[in-house]
Design an enzyme around this catalytic site. Structure first.
Site, PDB file in Angstrom:
ATOM      1  N   SER A   1       0.827  -1.196   0.000  1.00 15.63           N
ATOM      2  CA  SER A   1       0.000   0.000   0.000  1.00 15.63           C
ATOM      3  C   SER A   1       0.873   1.262   0.000  1.00 15.63           C
ATOM      4  O   SER A   1       1.606   1.504  -0.970  1.00 15.63           O
ATOM      5  CB  SER A   1      -0.956  -0.039   1.200  1.00 15.63           C
TER       6      SER A   1
ATOM      7  N   ASP B   1      -0.137  -4.090  -3.856  1.00 16.54           N
ATOM      8  CA  ASP B   1      -1.301  -3.203  -3.875  1.00 16.54           C
ATOM      9  C   ASP B   1      -0.904  -1.759  -3.583  1.00 16.54           C
ATOM     10  O   ASP B   1      -1.444  -1.097  -2.687  1.00 16.54           O
ATOM     11  CB  ASP B   1      -2.342  -3.681  -2.853  1.00 16.54           C
TER      12      ASP B   1
ATOM     13  N   HIS C   1      -7.680  -5.701  -0.159  1.00 22.68           N
ATOM     14  CA  HIS C   1      -6.441  -5.032   0.255  1.00 22.68           C
ATOM     15  C   HIS C   1      -5.825  -5.673   1.490  1.00 22.68           C
ATOM     16  O   HIS C   1      -4.610  -5.865   1.563  1.00 22.68           O
ATOM     17  CB  HIS C   1      -6.757  -3.561   0.518  1.00 22.68           C
TER      18      HIS C   1
END
EC number: 3.1.1.47
Length: 375
Positions: free
Chosen positions: A221, A244, A299
């Site tokens: 992330s 991600d 996620h």
């Protein structure tokens, strides 16, 4: 909210899988210096002999996270099937190194499953805890013995544009990745690096057991885009693996400056067309950059929370992926291993998973589906 996370096999809520590689895994916690300049670093290493498992979420009293309240579970304890301060298994010419960067509102031990999996295949993995106010909470020890100074999570200040706030953070994060690499370079060169933590590991054992010609940076992330930026700041990083990645904080001027290949491993429910378009800008400039999406994942599936029981996961996050988390971890780690072998020039058999890099397989597709919800 705080609580204890027990072992799944002992009636608790969270059970993390053991690494599937040929090496047993050990872990230690390291902090260097007495200022904000030395973030805590858990090191995941191949170890010589089996030891008792260690307690994971040890030092996080009631963190403040920019996610649903259920995410605040880490103030507790979970047993992980690795050795705490276990002996390092010597290796010549040394282990390749991965520097790992956590996501927004996360912390250094939230990625124990992926880090221990990579270590089980013969990597030393250093998972940072960033001090840019993007961690759930972190701390450093001042020069006064036993004094901890805490660095809480900070939201975007009112009236300030989010891009400029996060852009400053991502640059600090990338520099902290470089600083962590300098720590290991010093150790390899014979520099004595004592840890400020009371039961620290003797880092000197790494001196002849690291191959610093084979170094990668990885993150999830916010940590994914941190890994991309770290390639710009440090030529010793040979490649990056971005899980991600949240591409928003990276300024457009830097895209042409990314010199090394990146593997983007996305989940199905997080990315937007705008974010993937930014990834494609990098892939158009470097033919070795790859973008794949693991179908049936969300996620949080790239964190240890993937291994919460389904009902509890859904209660906290509202939805979970349809792909079994053990399979998702296997796909993610094997794709990363194949990519790392290719770009670190490893003499391993990870090339057996090369097809994952092209999105070949039942659960993996190239690029990313559009029109999905953004978490």
């Amino acid at each position: 909210v705080s609580g204890r996370l027990g072992c799944g096999g002992m009636g608790g809520m969270l059970a993390l899988p053991a690494g599937q590689g040929p090496h047993r895994v050990g872990c230690t916690d390291v902090m260097v210096g007495h200022s904000r300049q030395g973030p805590p670093v858990p090191g995941w290493v191949p170890q010589a002999e089996p030891e008792p498992s260690w307690e994971l979420f040890q030092r996080h009293p009631e963190p403040v996270c920019p996610v649903p309240r259920g995410f605040l579970l880490p103030a507790g304890s979970c047993r992980v099937p690795v050795s705490w301060n276990g002996p390092l298994k010597p290796r010549s010419p040394g282990y390749p190194l991965i520097i790992f960067s956590h996501g927004l509102g996360a912390f250094r031990t939230l990625y124990s499953s992926i880090c221990s999996e990579l270590a089980s295949w013969g990597f030393v993995v250093a998972a940072l805890e960033h001090r840019d106010h993007s961690a759930a909470t972190t701390y450093f020890c001042t020069a006064e013995a036993g004094t901890e100074e805490w660095i809480p999570f900070q939201r975007v200040p009112q009236g300030q544009k989010e891009f400029y706030f996060r852009n400053k953070q991502v640059h600090q994060r990338a520099q902290e990745c470089v600083r962590a690499l300098r720590l290991f370079q010093g150790i390899a060169g014979g520099t004595s690096v004592p840890s400020t933590l009371p039961q620290g590991w003797d880092l000197s054992v790494l001196k002849d057991n690291l191959d610093l010609t084979k170094v990668a940076v990885m993150g999830h992330s916010f940590g994914g885009v941190t890994a991309v930026l770290a390639l710009v700041k440090e030529p010793s990083f040979r490649c990056a693996v971005a899980l991600d990645a949240w591409m928003f904080p990276l300024e457009n001027l830097l895209y042409p400056e990314v010199p090394r290949p990146v593997l983007f491993i996305n989940t199905e429910k997080f990315q937007t067309p705008e974010s993937v378009a930014k990834m494609k800008r990098l892939s158009s400039r470097n033919s070795q950059t790859r973008i794949v999406t693991v179908l049936g994942t969300v996620h949080e599936d790239q964190t240890d929370f993937a291994f919460l029981p389904g009902r509890l996961f859904s209660l906290i996050f509202g939805r979970r992926g349809t792909l079994d988390p053990h399979k998702a971890l296997a796909i993610t780690s094997r794709a990363a291993l194949a990519f790392l072998q290719r770009h670190l020039k490893l003499q391993e058999e990870f090339g057996q998973w090369d097809e994952l890099l092209e999105g070949a397989g039942h659960s993996v597709v190239p690029d990313a589906p559009f029109g999905r919800s953004h978490l």
